[in-house]
Design a protein around this motif. Structure first.
Motif, PDB file in Angstrom:
ATOM      1  N   LEU A 188      20.701  25.890  47.425  1.00 39.81           N
ATOM      2  CA  LEU A 188      22.285  25.932  46.749  1.00 39.81           C
ATOM      3  C   LEU A 188      23.238  25.422  47.486  1.00 39.81           C
ATOM      4  CD1 LEU A 188      21.418  29.701  46.107  1.00 39.81           C
ATOM      5  CD2 LEU A 188      21.764  27.886  44.427  1.00 39.81           C
ATOM      6  N   ARG A 189      23.078  25.291  48.882  1.00 37.55           N
ATOM      7  CA  ARG A 189      24.212  24.835  49.885  1.00 37.55           C
ATOM      8  C   ARG A 189      24.340  23.264  49.507  1.00 37.55           C
ATOM      9  NH1 ARG A 189      28.281  23.433  50.634  1.00 37.55           N
ATOM     10  NH2 ARG A 189      29.137  23.094  52.891  1.00 37.55           N
ATOM     11  N   LEU A 190      23.143  22.521  49.326  1.00 34.32           N
ATOM     12  CA  LEU A 190      22.943  20.880  49.030  1.00 34.32           C
ATOM     13  C   LEU A 190      23.734  20.772  47.600  1.00 34.32           C
ATOM     14  CD1 LEU A 190      19.633  20.102  50.304  1.00 34.32           C
ATOM     15  CD2 LEU A 190      21.714  19.477  51.366  1.00 34.32           C
ATOM     16  N   LEU A 191      23.376  21.763  46.752  1.00 28.49           N
ATOM     17  CA  LEU A 191      23.981  21.457  45.225  1.00 28.49           C
ATOM     18  C   LEU A 191      25.430  22.121  45.164  1.00 28.49           C
ATOM     19  CD1 LEU A 191      21.224  23.124  43.295  1.00 28.49           C
ATOM     20  CD2 LEU A 191      21.770  20.683  43.525  1.00 28.49           C
ATOM     21  N   ASP A 192      26.126  22.257  46.613  1.00 21.16           N
ATOM     22  CA  ASP A 192      27.605  22.802  46.762  1.00 21.16           C
ATOM     23  C   ASP A 192      27.965  23.939  45.752  1.00 21.16           C
ATOM     24  OD1 ASP A 192      30.152  22.056  47.756  1.00 21.16           O
ATOM     25  OD2 ASP A 192      30.709  21.080  46.026  1.00 21.16           O
ATOM     26  N   LEU A 193      27.168  24.883  46.148  1.00 20.56           N
ATOM     27  CA  LEU A 193      27.355  26.407  45.767  1.00 20.56           C
ATOM     28  C   LEU A 193      27.164  27.134  46.962  1.00 20.56           C
ATOM     29  CD1 LEU A 193      24.711  26.213  42.721  1.00 20.56           C
ATOM     30  CD2 LEU A 193      27.285  26.173  42.773  1.00 20.56           C
ATOM     31  N   PRO A 194      28.248  27.032  47.700  1.00 19.45           N
ATOM     32  CA  PRO A 194      28.363  28.016  49.021  1.00 19.45           C
ATOM     33  C   PRO A 194      28.210  29.490  48.828  1.00 19.45           C
ATOM     34  CG  PRO A 194      30.612  26.939  48.536  1.00 19.45           C
ATOM     35  CD  PRO A 194      29.565  26.465  47.321  1.00 19.45           C
ATOM     36  N   ARG A 195      28.890  30.095  47.809  1.00 18.89           N
ATOM     37  CA  ARG A 195      28.896  31.458  47.675  1.00 18.89           C
ATOM     38  C   ARG A 195      27.395  31.836  47.345  1.00 18.89           C
ATOM     39  NH1 ARG A 195      33.782  34.771  46.181  1.00 18.89           N
ATOM     40  NH2 ARG A 195      35.478  33.216  46.802  1.00 18.89           N
ATOM     41  N   ALA A 196      26.810  31.419  46.454  1.00 16.75           N
ATOM     42  CA  ALA A 196      25.332  31.571  46.070  1.00 16.75           C
ATOM     43  C   ALA A 196      24.517  31.574  47.305  1.00 16.75           C
ATOM     44  CB  ALA A 196      24.988  30.815  45.044  1.00 16.75           C
ATOM     45  N   ALA A 197      24.672  30.588  48.111  1.00 12.23           N
ATOM     46  CA  ALA A 197      24.242  30.179  49.218  1.00 12.23           C
ATOM     47  C   ALA A 197      24.412  31.181  50.267  1.00 12.23           C
ATOM     48  CB  ALA A 197      24.465  28.561  49.910  1.00 12.23           C
ATOM     49  N   ALA A 198      25.431  31.716  50.308  1.00 13.49           N
ATOM     50  CA  ALA A 198      25.673  32.802  51.522  1.00 13.49           C
ATOM     51  C   ALA A 198      25.069  34.246  51.000  1.00 13.49           C
ATOM     52  CB  ALA A 198      27.078  32.989  51.396  1.00 13.49           C
ATOM     53  N   VAL A 199      25.149  34.296  49.641  1.00  8.78           N
ATOM     54  CA  VAL A 199      24.259  35.256  49.267  1.00  8.78           C
ATOM     55  C   VAL A 199      22.738  35.523  49.585  1.00  8.78           C
ATOM     56  CG1 VAL A 199      23.652  36.675  47.107  1.00  8.78           C
ATOM     57  CG2 VAL A 199      26.010  35.996  47.300  1.00  8.78           C
ATOM     58  N   SER A 200      22.320  34.207  49.132  1.00  6.92           N
ATOM     59  CA  SER A 200      20.925  34.026  49.543  1.00  6.92           C
ATOM     60  C   SER A 200      20.467  34.127  50.933  1.00  6.92           C
ATOM     61  CB  SER A 200      20.294  32.893  48.696  1.00  6.92           C
ATOM     62  OG  SER A 200      19.069  32.444  49.235  1.00  6.92           O
ATOM     63  N   LEU A 201      21.419  33.512  51.878  1.00  4.28           N
ATOM     64  CA  LEU A 201      21.154  33.583  52.952  1.00  4.28           C
ATOM     65  C   LEU A 201      21.110  35.303  53.705  1.00  4.28           C
ATOM     66  CD1 LEU A 201      20.315  31.991  55.706  1.00  4.28           C
ATOM     67  CD2 LEU A 201      23.018  31.788  55.952  1.00  4.28           C
ATOM     68  N   SER A 202      21.927  36.075  53.029  1.00  4.08           N
ATOM     69  CA  SER A 202      22.307  37.242  53.460  1.00  4.08           C
ATOM     70  C   SER A 202      21.095  38.109  53.054  1.00  4.08           C
ATOM     71  CB  SER A 202      23.594  37.796  52.883  1.00  4.08           C
ATOM     72  OG  SER A 202      24.861  37.332  53.428  1.00  4.08           O
ATOM     73  N   LEU A 203      20.656  37.763  52.036  1.00  4.53           N
ATOM     74  CA  LEU A 203      19.514  38.371  51.334  1.00  4.53           C
ATOM     75  C   LEU A 203      18.153  38.069  52.299  1.00  4.53           C
ATOM     76  CD1 LEU A 203      19.727  38.280  47.650  1.00  4.53           C
ATOM     77  CD2 LEU A 203      19.850  40.507  48.829  1.00  4.53           C
ATOM     78  N   SER A 204      18.064  36.659  52.561  1.00  4.58           N
ATOM     79  CA  SER A 204      17.075  36.464  53.487  1.00  4.58           C
ATOM     80  C   SER A 204      17.233  37.319  54.985  1.00  4.58           C
ATOM     81  CB  SER A 204      16.910  35.001  53.739  1.00  4.58           C
ATOM     82  OG  SER A 204      16.019  34.527  54.843  1.00  4.58           O
ATOM     83  N   ALA A 205      18.407  37.382  55.385  1.00  4.69           N
ATOM     84  CA  ALA A 205      18.455  38.143  56.573  1.00  4.69           C
ATOM     85  C   ALA A 205      18.000  39.469  56.489  1.00  4.69           C
ATOM     86  CB  ALA A 205      19.847  37.919  57.393  1.00  4.69           C
ATOM     87  N   ALA A 206      18.592  40.173  55.465  1.00  2.00           N
ATOM     88  CA  ALA A 206      18.262  41.385  55.181  1.00  2.00           C
ATOM     89  C   ALA A 206      16.658  41.846  54.950  1.00  2.00           C
ATOM     90  CB  ALA A 206      18.919  42.143  53.794  1.00  2.00           C
ATOM     91  N   PHE A 207      15.934  40.860  54.421  1.00  2.00           N
ATOM     92  CA  PHE A 207      14.476  40.896  54.230  1.00  2.00           C
ATOM     93  C   PHE A 207      13.799  40.725  55.396  1.00  2.00           C
ATOM     94  CE2 PHE A 207      14.965  40.695  49.627  1.00  2.00           C
ATOM     95  CZ  PHE A 207      13.847  41.481  49.232  1.00  2.00           C
ATOM     96  N   THR A 208      14.471  39.761  56.497  1.00  4.58           N
ATOM     97  CA  THR A 208      13.791  39.572  57.904  1.00  4.58           C
ATOM     98  C   THR A 208      13.832  40.918  58.545  1.00  4.58           C
ATOM     99  OG1 THR A 208      14.399  37.292  57.604  1.00  4.58           O
ATOM    100  CG2 THR A 208      14.024  38.256  59.734  1.00  4.58           C
ATOM    101  N   ILE A 209      15.037  41.761  58.459  1.00  3.87           N
ATOM    102  CA  ILE A 209      15.334  42.964  59.405  1.00  3.87           C
ATOM    103  C   ILE A 209      14.353  43.966  58.639  1.00  3.87           C
ATOM    104  CG2 ILE A 209      16.709  44.610  59.877  1.00  3.87           C
ATOM    105  CD1 ILE A 209      19.060  42.444  59.849  1.00  3.87           C
ATOM    106  N   GLY A 210      14.098  43.887  57.491  1.00  6.86           N
ATOM    107  CA  GLY A 210      13.404  44.948  56.772  1.00  6.86           C
ATOM    108  C   GLY A 210      11.835  44.521  57.212  1.00  6.86           C
ATOM    109  N   LEU A 211      11.279  43.591  57.074  1.00 10.62           N
ATOM    110  CA  LEU A 211      10.045  43.044  57.648  1.00 10.62           C
ATOM    111  C   LEU A 211       9.836  43.221  59.042  1.00 10.62           C
ATOM    112  CD1 LEU A 211       7.198  41.932  56.735  1.00 10.62           C
ATOM    113  CD2 LEU A 211       8.381  39.790  57.414  1.00 10.62           C
ATOM    114  N   PHE A 212      10.694  43.249  59.926  1.00  9.81           N
ATOM    115  CA  PHE A 212      10.431  43.426  61.388  1.00  9.81           C
ATOM    116  C   PHE A 212      10.452  44.950  61.626  1.00  9.81           C
ATOM    117  CE2 PHE A 212      12.469  44.556  65.251  1.00  9.81           C
ATOM    118  CZ  PHE A 212      11.480  44.065  66.357  1.00  9.81           C
ATOM    119  N   LEU A 213      11.306  45.642  61.115  1.00  5.99           N
ATOM    120  CA  LEU A 213      11.085  47.291  61.120  1.00  5.99           C
ATOM    121  C   LEU A 213       9.875  47.537  60.453  1.00  5.99           C
ATOM    122  CD1 LEU A 213      14.775  48.227  60.310  1.00  5.99           C
ATOM    123  CD2 LEU A 213      13.839  48.051  62.521  1.00  5.99           C
ATOM    124  N   TRP A 214       9.455  47.371  59.347  1.00  4.77           N
ATOM    125  CA  TRP A 214       8.183  47.652  58.814  1.00  4.77           C
ATOM    126  C   TRP A 214       7.027  47.393  59.868  1.00  4.77           C
ATOM    127  CZ3 TRP A 214       3.751  44.873  56.531  1.00  4.77           C
ATOM    128  CH2 TRP A 214       3.273  45.725  56.177  1.00  4.77           C
TER     129      TRP A 214
END
Length: 69
Positions: free
Chosen positions: A15-41
């Motif tokens: 998404l960042r390469l396609l010049d969609l920075p907001r969508a890229a930031a949302v996707s990156l934030s979701l990735s971080a949330a899933f990472t934290i959730g996986l670690f806690l699980w």
């Protein structure tokens, strides 16, 4: 769950390469949330709660060790 995390991270890069920075930031934030959730699980134990045995230090034989006061 790790596959979802990786897919969200790759989607953020694309998404960042396609010049969609907001969508890229949302996707990156979701990735971080899933990472934290996986670690806690992964570290959750129903018996002891949250613990990380690789970080625990025990002095089991400190009193019995020769040459130590």
């Amino acid at each position: 769950m790790m596959t979802i995390t990786f897919a969200l991270l790759v989607a953020a890069f694309v998404l960042r390469l396609l010049d969609l920075p907001r969508a890229a930031a949302v996707s990156l934030s979701l990735s971080a949330a899933f990472t934290i959730g996986l670690f806690l699980w992964e570290i959750y134990s129903p018996d002891d709660g949250f613990r990380m045995p690789w970080l625990q230090v025990e002095l089991r034989h400190a009193a019995a060790a020769p040459g130590h006061a």
